[in-house]
Each structure stands twice: as C-alpha cells, then as structure tokens.
Motif scaffolding. Sequence first.
Motif, PDB file in Angstrom:
ATOM      1  N   GLY A 172       1.077  18.740   4.428  1.00 32.23           N
ATOM      2  CA  GLY A 172       0.341  17.965   3.626  1.00 32.23           C
ATOM      3  C   GLY A 172      -0.471  16.753   4.057  1.00 32.23           C
ATOM      4  O   GLY A 172      -1.001  16.206   3.432  1.00 32.23           O
ATOM      5  N   ASN A 210      -2.697  18.578   7.645  1.00 33.88           N
ATOM      6  CA  ASN A 210      -3.341  20.097   7.263  1.00 33.88           C
ATOM      7  C   ASN A 210      -2.829  21.059   8.524  1.00 33.88           C
ATOM      8  O   ASN A 210      -1.526  21.287   8.244  1.00 33.88           O
ATOM      9  N   ARG A 246      -7.292  11.880  -7.101  1.00 34.58           N
ATOM     10  CA  ARG A 246      -5.980  12.380  -6.503  1.00 34.58           C
ATOM     11  C   ARG A 246      -5.317  11.314  -5.726  1.00 34.58           C
ATOM     12  O   ARG A 246      -4.283  11.835  -5.342  1.00 34.58           O
ATOM     13  N   LEU A 285      -1.681   9.062   7.638  1.00 34.63           N
ATOM     14  CA  LEU A 285      -2.594   9.002   7.099  1.00 34.63           C
ATOM     15  C   LEU A 285      -3.183   7.501   7.138  1.00 34.63           C
ATOM     16  O   LEU A 285      -4.094   7.192   7.010  1.00 34.63           O
ATOM     17  N   ALA A 293      -8.354   8.425   1.413  1.00 36.70           N
ATOM     18  CA  ALA A 293      -6.991   7.870   2.382  1.00 36.70           C
ATOM     19  C   ALA A 293      -7.155   7.785   3.659  1.00 36.70           C
ATOM     20  O   ALA A 293      -7.373   7.063   4.061  1.00 36.70           O
ATOM     21  N   CYS A 294      -6.971   9.190   4.135  1.00 39.85           N
ATOM     22  CA  CYS A 294      -7.012   9.298   5.836  1.00 39.85           C
ATOM     23  C   CYS A 294      -8.269   9.099   6.457  1.00 39.85           C
ATOM     24  O   CYS A 294      -8.092   8.519   7.517  1.00 39.85           O
ATOM     25  N   ILE A 309      -9.866  11.233   7.847  1.00 42.00           N
ATOM     26  CA  ILE A 309      -9.989  12.194   8.859  1.00 42.00           C
ATOM     27  C   ILE A 309      -9.685  13.629   8.572  1.00 42.00           C
ATOM     28  O   ILE A 309      -9.680  14.444   9.385  1.00 42.00           O
ATOM     29  N   GLY A 310      -9.598  13.992   7.364  1.00 43.83           N
ATOM     30  CA  GLY A 310      -9.512  15.345   6.798  1.00 43.83           C
ATOM     31  C   GLY A 310      -8.126  15.932   6.688  1.00 43.83           C
ATOM     32  O   GLY A 310      -7.991  17.153   6.536  1.00 43.83           O
ATOM     33  N   ILE A 311      -7.027  14.988   6.786  1.00 48.02           N
ATOM     34  CA  ILE A 311      -5.811  15.546   6.686  1.00 48.02           C
ATOM     35  C   ILE A 311      -5.114  15.526   5.269  1.00 48.02           C
ATOM     36  O   ILE A 311      -3.927  16.150   5.016  1.00 48.02           O
ATOM     37  N   CYS A 312      -5.646  14.668   4.605  1.00 50.93           N
ATOM     38  CA  CYS A 312      -4.716  14.570   3.235  1.00 50.93           C
ATOM     39  C   CYS A 312      -5.302  15.209   2.044  1.00 50.93           C
ATOM     40  O   CYS A 312      -4.592  15.173   1.228  1.00 50.93           O
ATOM     41  N   LEU A 313      -6.582  15.538   2.101  1.00 51.34           N
ATOM     42  CA  LEU A 313      -7.280  16.334   0.987  1.00 51.34           C
ATOM     43  C   LEU A 313      -7.387  15.449  -0.290  1.00 51.34           C
ATOM     44  O   LEU A 313      -7.296  16.400  -1.205  1.00 51.34           O
ATOM     45  N   VAL A 314      -7.338  14.422  -0.504  1.00 46.82           N
ATOM     46  CA  VAL A 314      -7.492  13.752  -1.538  1.00 46.82           C
ATOM     47  C   VAL A 314      -9.082  13.251  -1.916  1.00 46.82           C
ATOM     48  O   VAL A 314      -9.166  13.021  -3.052  1.00 46.82           O
ATOM     49  N   VAL A 358     -11.613  14.656  -2.378  1.00 41.99           N
ATOM     50  CA  VAL A 358     -12.600  16.161  -2.317  1.00 41.99           C
ATOM     51  C   VAL A 358     -13.810  15.935  -3.452  1.00 41.99           C
ATOM     52  O   VAL A 358     -13.569  15.376  -4.183  1.00 41.99           O
ATOM     53  N   HIS A 406     -13.643  22.812  -3.162  1.00 38.75           N
ATOM     54  CA  HIS A 406     -13.535  21.446  -3.153  1.00 38.75           C
ATOM     55  C   HIS A 406     -13.360  21.050  -1.620  1.00 38.75           C
ATOM     56  O   HIS A 406     -12.592  21.507  -0.804  1.00 38.75           O
ATOM     57  N   ARG A 409     -13.868  18.314   1.670  1.00 36.96           N
ATOM     58  CA  ARG A 409     -13.375  16.793   1.720  1.00 36.96           C
ATOM     59  C   ARG A 409     -14.478  15.980   2.181  1.00 36.96           C
ATOM     60  O   ARG A 409     -15.394  15.999   3.068  1.00 36.96           O
ATOM     61  N   LYS A 425     -14.415  14.624   5.986  1.00 38.86           N
ATOM     62  CA  LYS A 425     -14.421  15.585   6.975  1.00 38.86           C
ATOM     63  C   LYS A 425     -15.581  16.345   7.096  1.00 38.86           C
ATOM     64  O   LYS A 425     -16.180  16.502   7.893  1.00 38.86           O
TER      65      LYS A 425
END
Lengths: 305, 254
Positions: A23, A26, A60, A271, B213-214, B216-221, B223, B237, B239, B242
């Motif tokens: 999580g 990715n 979120r 992050l 947050a990040c 760069i597309g790794i946390c998915l918050v 969207v 959804h 991002r 990214k």
Amino acid sequence: MSERLFVKVGKTFLKSPLILASGTCNMGRELSEIYDLSILGGLSSKGLTIKPRAGNEGVRVAECKAGMLNSVGLQNPGVEHFIKYDLDYMNTLDTGVIVNVAGHSTEDYVEMVKILDPHKDKIDALEINLSCPNVKEGCMSIGSDASQIRKIVGLLRELTDLPLWIKLTPNVTSISQMALAAQEGGADAVVLINTMLGMAVDIKTRRPVLRNNTGGYSGPGIKPVAVRMVSECYQVLDIPIIGCGGISEASDVLEFMIAGASAVEIGTASLVIPDCPVFITDELEAWCEENDTDLASLTGTLRLW
Amino acid sequence: MSKDYFCEVVSKTMLNEDTAYIEFLCPEIAAEAVPGQFVNVTCFNFLRRPFGVASVDRDAGTFKVGIKIIGEGTEELASMEEGDGTWILGPLGNGFDIESSDKYILVGGGTGVFPINYLYEELSSQGKAVKVVQGFRDASQIILNKPEYVLTTDAGDAGIKGNCCDGLNSLSPSDVEGTTVLCVGPMPMMRAVSSWASSKSLDCYVSLEQRMACGIGICLVCVCKIKAEEQGQEFEHKRCCKDGPVFDSKEVIW
C-alpha cells in the motif's frame, strides 16, 4: 550489496531486511523510476482482493503530527488483473516478491490463495492481510479475533506451501495472543504492525476530515507501539517477526531488529522520501562495518530490564 | 524522470499578504517541467506540499511556484527567503498537451493562475494564439494578471463583474471558434468552464486537485472519479498525481 545485510525469515532468504510495505509502493513501477529496487529484500504488493475494488470515496488522507491517516479502502485491480499485468513485472525487479492478500470473508482468503498458489514459482511469500482498518468486513475484524485467525491460517496452510506471513493489526487488547494464534494455525511469520485506527476532526465543519470517518494512522508516531509489540511477541513466539511501523531511518531498523524482528517493512516513509531505502541501506552497511557484525545476528538481542 | 533535489531560493516576492511567489534554483526541474506539471515540496510538517509550476527560466536553471498560505506547512514555505533551501521532488504528473492545437483559451482561478501563467509563457513563446480569462473574488485578490487578459471579479470591483464564464462569453466568436480550452482552478469553476466548452463543442482539459500525499502514484489517496474505460463500470478512481493532474474534461465525473 553487502552480505552482512542478508537475513532469513523462516525459510525465505532476503538479501536485505528492508521490504517495502503493502500500500505504500503500489506494484513497484513508480518507485523503480526513482531508484533501483534490487537493493531491497522485497516488495509487498498493493493489498489484493478477488474482485477489483474502487476503494473509499472522498478525502482519503489526513496529515497529523508525526504521520498521517489514510482511508484508501483497498483500492486494487483484483487478483486476476494482478497476475496478468503485475506479477511478471514484479519478478523483473530482482527483489523478493511478496503478494498481499486481503478479503472480506474466510472464503475470500481461501479463494485468493487457491488462485495464487499455481503461480508459486513467481512468489516468495504470501502476506495475509488480517489488519486493514478501512473496509467494513474481513481484514481487521478477522484479525482481532484469535480463534478466527487460528482457523483462517489453518485453512490457508492446507492450501499452499508458500510462506504465509500474517500481517496483524495493533487494534487489539493482546497482540501476543493474536500472534500465537497465527503461529498455531501454521504461519511462517507474523508482520507487526498494520496501521492504528484513528480519526481527525475538522474544527471548522465539525466533521471528520476523512470521508470514511476513521482511518489508519501510520508514520513515525506509531513506531514505539510497533517496537513494543515486536518485543512482546518475540518473547512468546517460535516463528519470525517482520517489524513495521514508522521506520524512516537506519536506527529504526536496528531498534526493530534488536527488539526481535528478523526483517522490517518501510511504509509511510516512502511517501515522504521515496528513495529513503537507498540511504537506509548505506547506513546499515556502514553500521555493520563499524560494529564488525552482520544484521541477522542482531535479532532479539534486546536485554530487558 | 522525477528526482528529489535540494533547491535554493533565488528570489521571493509577496504577491499579496498571503501569497508568496518563490523562485528556486534547480536546472534539472527547469529543463524538464512542462506546463501543468507540479512539484512536491518538503516542509516541517509531515507530508510534502504540492505546487503547480508557475514559470520556468531554462537559461537561469530556475522555476517558480506560487504559495498561498492555507495552513502551517504553506505558512512555513511562504516564509522562506533568498538563500534558504528545501528538498523538492519533481517534475511530477502529466502536463497539458500544447502541441495538438494552434489556438488556446486559458482559464484560471484561485491558485490555478500559477500553472496558467506557465502555460501562457510557453504558448506565447511558440507564437500560438492565446486568450486568457482569469477570475478572482475581488480586486484585492488579483495576482499575476496581465493587461491583455480578460479579468473578472465576483465583486465587480475590477474587470467584468461575474465569473470566468462571463469572461468567456465576452470573447468574440472568432476568438472562440476552433480553440482548445485549458482550465485550472477550483472544482466548481472548472466544472462550469467544462460545461461552457462543451456547449461550444470545444475540447477542454482541466487540472484536478485532491488532498495528496506521495505525489508519485504509490499511495492512492488523491484519487478522482474518471469515466471507466471498461464496460460495466460507472467510474474508475484515477490518481490525480500520476494519471493526472490533467484530464480531458469529458472524462471527469463532477
């Protein structure tokens, strides 16, 4: 890579104790543009479910002191899509491939392991997520009941020879009881800890910041809780522990290992500083040189008062 | 390729009492950043803060961002002075397509005027036909405005009284015909501009914003809801950081 960073988690060899937590990376593609992921011991996929999940609506994320709350809600493309488009990719990264398995019911977990087991030559371990706090059913509600943990791990044990790492939630009265239940079910390791259930309030609107009301707290703020849980479980378990919670520098890794972890997961730190594992690796290597030791021998060397 | 760079402040101006305009030295980001991309800036608070690139000077190796003070993080960043530095990750996200058309209308509001400024710099240096409409609450909020822009204020104390769509309606039919609309601003404004463009059968691209947050597309918050490509699904959804932040307005579920 220095051999001094080599560790073993049960039967699983890792060339470094550093694993990217599910999580927060990715499937690895985005971070691989920033640094070479082959320095890692492993990478744990985004939490997967049988069917694709769109995740939660609205806001979120909520920043807080020393960390953040998230309520992503297991957004993922589904396990079949993962096998088709991501699993081979993860195998090109020259690092341990950990697949994070989530579900809404016992049947879901059973079905997931049945789907994944035929691909065992591409998987180093299954991380069974009994701890996501952001979905209504399954995950944390299973992971906070010792008898359910024992039952579900036992069922999965019969289905696969792949290492089963059980990722547990800290939102329980006794973490060692939950860890022991996982061990009794036949787990190869436990991962401690997932996020802590939290809430942030917008004082202007008097509403929770997160549309899901609550979310999982992660980041440096939860590290002392995670270290305590690792230490507590190390004293009663025979199986290895993977420590997770607020790790952002080399000394955090050492702390977790001394407390009893055989390996660790880096989560929220990615992050904020995506390439932090590069610095942490360098510092760990330097520490091993300086102290003329390897990391694996550090596990559980804590001398309690 | 985005990387984390330690960037020094080379100039700073306050555009109004709560908005700083800061120029950072970073030849790599200056060389790569295209209009619509953003950077994620480290502050004392836990998470970084994202800002759209507002201007680039490739010869000097610098880029600018506009920082509106909203909370502690932006307050600290806006207080940086020449010689101070911080870690900046960038350039991030997908910029606007500025190749496919020769004629553009740019619409900016709120902090959206910063990326619009960079779009205007690039498009006008390429000799393309560009009209700009900017909307503000009242005269005291006006920043980065130029005499050739169409200005609107809700209060009516400067420019045309009304919103960006009133500004767009003041353009002549020949200015509007065959253009591509690029819009950055608050969601209600982008929604209104998107529907204006659709009523004129114009292509329209918007830059979406969500708590991030990040980057760069790794946390998915971060969207946003985008129409699904696969049948049977209402939306996906995606991002903002990214997959966006720029999206075709026809794909956005407002």
